[in-house]
Design an enzyme around this catalytic site. Structure first.
Site, PDB file in Angstrom:
ATOM      1  N   ASP A 199     -18.041  25.956   5.505  1.00  0.00           N
ATOM      2  CA  ASP A 199     -18.795  25.770   6.773  1.00  0.00           C
ATOM      3  C   ASP A 199     -19.393  27.398   6.949  1.00  0.00           C
ATOM      4  O   ASP A 199     -19.519  28.201   6.069  1.00  0.00           O
ATOM      5  CB  ASP A 199     -18.168  25.547   7.940  1.00  0.00           C
ATOM      6  CG  ASP A 199     -16.911  26.281   8.184  1.00  0.00           C
ATOM      7  OD1 ASP A 199     -16.612  26.892   7.450  1.00  0.00           O
ATOM      8  OD2 ASP A 199     -16.402  26.430   9.388  1.00  0.00           O
ATOM      9  N   ASP A 203      -7.480  24.929   4.524  1.00  0.00           N
ATOM     10  CA  ASP A 203      -8.837  25.110   5.344  1.00  0.00           C
ATOM     11  C   ASP A 203      -8.357  25.094   6.653  1.00  0.00           C
ATOM     12  O   ASP A 203      -8.989  25.902   7.510  1.00  0.00           O
ATOM     13  CB  ASP A 203      -9.649  23.791   4.928  1.00  0.00           C
ATOM     14  CG  ASP A 203     -10.933  23.682   5.728  1.00  0.00           C
ATOM     15  OD1 ASP A 203     -11.848  24.241   5.555  1.00  0.00           O
ATOM     16  OD2 ASP A 203     -10.829  23.438   6.978  1.00  0.00           O
ATOM     17  N   PHE A 248     -13.794  22.753   3.370  1.00  0.00           N
ATOM     18  CA  PHE A 248     -14.865  22.332   3.814  1.00  0.00           C
ATOM     19  C   PHE A 248     -15.915  23.496   4.029  1.00  0.00           C
ATOM     20  O   PHE A 248     -15.511  24.492   4.921  1.00  0.00           O
ATOM     21  CB  PHE A 248     -14.719  21.634   4.997  1.00  0.00           C
ATOM     22  CG  PHE A 248     -13.658  20.494   5.032  1.00  0.00           C
ATOM     23  CD1 PHE A 248     -13.652  19.789   4.197  1.00  0.00           C
ATOM     24  CD2 PHE A 248     -12.776  20.856   5.753  1.00  0.00           C
ATOM     25  CE1 PHE A 248     -12.419  18.945   3.794  1.00  0.00           C
ATOM     26  CE2 PHE A 248     -11.369  20.091   5.538  1.00  0.00           C
ATOM     27  CZ  PHE A 248     -11.470  19.275   4.605  1.00  0.00           C
TER      28      PHE A 248
HETATM   29  N1  LIG Z   1     -13.779  24.457   7.256  1.00  0.00           N
HETATM   30  C1  LIG Z   1     -13.865  23.970   8.442  1.00  0.00           C
HETATM   31  N2  LIG Z   1     -14.941  23.645   9.221  1.00  0.00           N
HETATM   32  C2  LIG Z   1     -14.801  23.025  10.355  1.00  0.00           C
HETATM   33  C3  LIG Z   1     -13.589  22.619  10.937  1.00  0.00           C
HETATM   34  C4  LIG Z   1     -13.857  21.718  11.808  1.00  0.00           C
HETATM   35  C5  LIG Z   1     -12.904  21.125  12.901  1.00  0.00           C
HETATM   36  N3  LIG Z   1     -12.323  20.265  12.207  1.00  0.00           N
HETATM   37  C6  LIG Z   1     -11.083  19.566  13.192  1.00  0.00           C
HETATM   38  C7  LIG Z   1     -10.361  18.644  12.372  1.00  0.00           C
HETATM   39  C8  LIG Z   1      -9.114  18.712  12.966  1.00  0.00           C
HETATM   40  C9  LIG Z   1      -8.757  20.039  13.475  1.00  0.00           C
HETATM   41  O1  LIG Z   1      -7.915  19.853  14.610  1.00  0.00           O
HETATM   42  C10 LIG Z   1     -10.168  20.493  13.902  1.00  0.00           C
HETATM   43  O2  LIG Z   1     -10.488  20.583  15.210  1.00  0.00           O
HETATM   44  C11 LIG Z   1     -15.187  21.991  12.440  1.00  0.00           C
HETATM   45  N4  LIG Z   1     -15.728  22.949  11.405  1.00  0.00           N
HETATM   46  C12 LIG Z   1     -17.126  23.583  11.213  1.00  0.00           C
HETATM   47  O3  LIG Z   1     -16.817  24.901  12.169  1.00  0.00           O
HETATM   48  C13 LIG Z   1     -18.136  25.248  12.535  1.00  0.00           C
HETATM   49  C14 LIG Z   1     -17.930  25.276  14.048  1.00  0.00           C
HETATM   50  O4  LIG Z   1     -17.914  26.441  14.640  1.00  0.00           O
HETATM   51  P1  LIG Z   1     -18.184  26.656  16.374  1.00  0.00           P
HETATM   52  O5  LIG Z   1     -19.404  27.193  16.344  1.00  0.00           O
HETATM   53  O6  LIG Z   1     -17.030  28.013  16.526  1.00  0.00           O
HETATM   54  O7  LIG Z   1     -17.447  25.632  17.019  1.00  0.00           O
HETATM   55  C15 LIG Z   1     -19.056  24.170  12.021  1.00  0.00           C
HETATM   56  O8  LIG Z   1     -19.649  24.528  10.818  1.00  0.00           O
HETATM   57  C16 LIG Z   1     -18.218  22.985  11.963  1.00  0.00           C
HETATM   58  O9  LIG Z   1     -18.721  21.980  11.158  1.00  0.00           O
HETATM   59  C17 LIG Z   1     -12.551  22.514  10.047  1.00  0.00           C
HETATM   60  O10 LIG Z   1     -11.326  21.912  10.198  1.00  0.00           O
HETATM   61  N5  LIG Z   1     -12.606  23.216   8.737  1.00  0.00           N
END
Ligand SMILES: Nc1nc2c(c(CN[C@H]3C=C[C@H](O)[C@@H]3O)cn2[C@@H]2O[C@H](COP(=O)(O)O)[C@@H](O)[C@H]2O)c(=O)[nH]1
Length: 306
Positions: free
Chosen positions: A215, A283, A213
């Site tokens: 991000d 990821d 994903f």
């Molecule tokens: N690649 C990727 N990006 C992810 C996640 C997740 C959360 N996934 C949940 C699902 C199961 C787990 O237990 C996780 O909690 C959020 N994000 C992204 O991160 C950024 C937020 O950063 P900060 O501003 O520091 O909070 C924002 O762009 C958000 O969209 C992921 O898994 N993969």
């Protein structure tokens, strides 16, 4: 998700500001291939889960709003996930399709118990309305009906969401080519898979088709681990916390090269060890690593996609 893979590879091979370092990939794979860190979905314990359709409604609203936290230094993804969880525990109707269509900015803030306007608040509210409207029009108001209509295919789930909900159409133009990244649609499929541990609603015969994903955390991690290299100009922009416009070459390359690089890692792990590892698993490892290193500097783009 073939189009995500193919178009990201195209960007990586025409890239001007970001390079995928094959040697860096080899070194990283060498160091982790025998023990790829396994991170549990919901390792933070912040998500709602009741093993039923309400969990899907929660996850769909969560991923509708799962973007752009950085403009507020104190706001994190955790605040969104746990704020929505608490709201749902208090009132099981908060995410009913008719209610989703009516939220105002201040009401959303109240729901999340956030004391000031959220970043891109108007867009967040508009997307909630869009989701409520289309859920009601095409899916009897229930996110569970979207999942059930996809016959245990994650790829179909992603394309169904992109077809019905314009806010999830995470794509862009790059050097005259259309590029697909589908971050929030894919993360929804992965969240369903993770929450239900690959069973029931979370059973997908093709979970391997999901990419990472793209991000703002994962590119920063890949750069730190020596997998991505930036031009000095891009490096200065990121280090200087200067904003990068949405749809610029730099932004598209950061995201697409991250997807491509992790696909390469995955191929190499399979080649060297014979083990199949999922991009979703890579990821979660990379993302959790990034989140635990708050000093990591990430790129700053105002976007509803991630
Ligand atoms: N690649 C990727 N990006 C992810 C996640 C997740 C959360 N996934 C949940 C699902 C199961 C787990 O237990 C996780 O909690 C959020 N994000 C992204 O991160 C950024 C937020 O950063 P900060 O501003 O520091 O909070 C924002 O762009 C958000 O969209 C992921 O898994 N993969």
């Amino acid at each position: 998700m073939e189009e995500v893979r193919a178009t990201s590879a195209w960007v990586a091979s025409h890239s001007s500001h970001v390079t995928v370092d094959s040697e860096g990939i080899e070194k990283l794979v060498e160091s982790v291939e025998n023990s790829i860190p396994k991170v549990e979905w919901n390792y933070e314990g912040i998500h709602y889960f009741d093993n039923g359709p309400l969990t899907l409604q929660y996850l769909f609203v969560l991923d509708t709003l799962n973007f752009c936290f950085w403009p507020d230094k104190e706001l994190n993804y955790d605040d969104l996930a746990s704020g929505l969880k608490e709201a749902l525990e208090k009132d099981q109707t908060v995410f009913d399709a008719d209610r989703l269509q009516k939220y105002t900015g201040p009401e959303l803030r109240e729901l999340l118990k956030w004391p000031r306007p959220l970043p891109l608040e108007d867009e967040r509210v508009r997307l909630m309305h869009e989701v409520g409207f289309e859920l009601e029009r095409s899916f009897g108001g229930k996110a569970s009906n979207i999942v059930e209509s996809c016959g245990k295919s994650a790829a179909k789930l992603v394309s169904t969401i992109a077809r019905h909900f314009p806010g999830f159409r995470d794509h862009t133009m790059y050097k005259g080519h259309q590029v697909f990244l589908y971050k929030r649609a894919q993360i929804f499929a992965a969240d369903v898979w993770g929450a239900f541990k690959g069973e029931g609603y979370g059973e997908f015969s093709d979970v391997g088709s999901i990419t990472i994903f793209a991000d703002y955390i994962v590119p920063a991690v890949l750069q730190q681990l020596g997998v991505l290299r930036y031009s000095s100009n891009l490096d200065n922009i990121i280090k200087g916390n200067k904003e990068i416009g949405s749809g610029t070459e730099e932004e598209v390359e950061l995201r697409a090269c991250s997807i491509y690089a992790v696909e390469k890692m995955r191929d190499l792990i399979q080649k060297r060890t014979g083990k199949q590892v999922l991009s979703v698993e890579l990821d979660l490892w990379l993302w959790a690593y990034g989140i635990s290193n708050p000093s990591l500097q990430h790129h700053r783009t105002l976007s509803i996609y991630y």
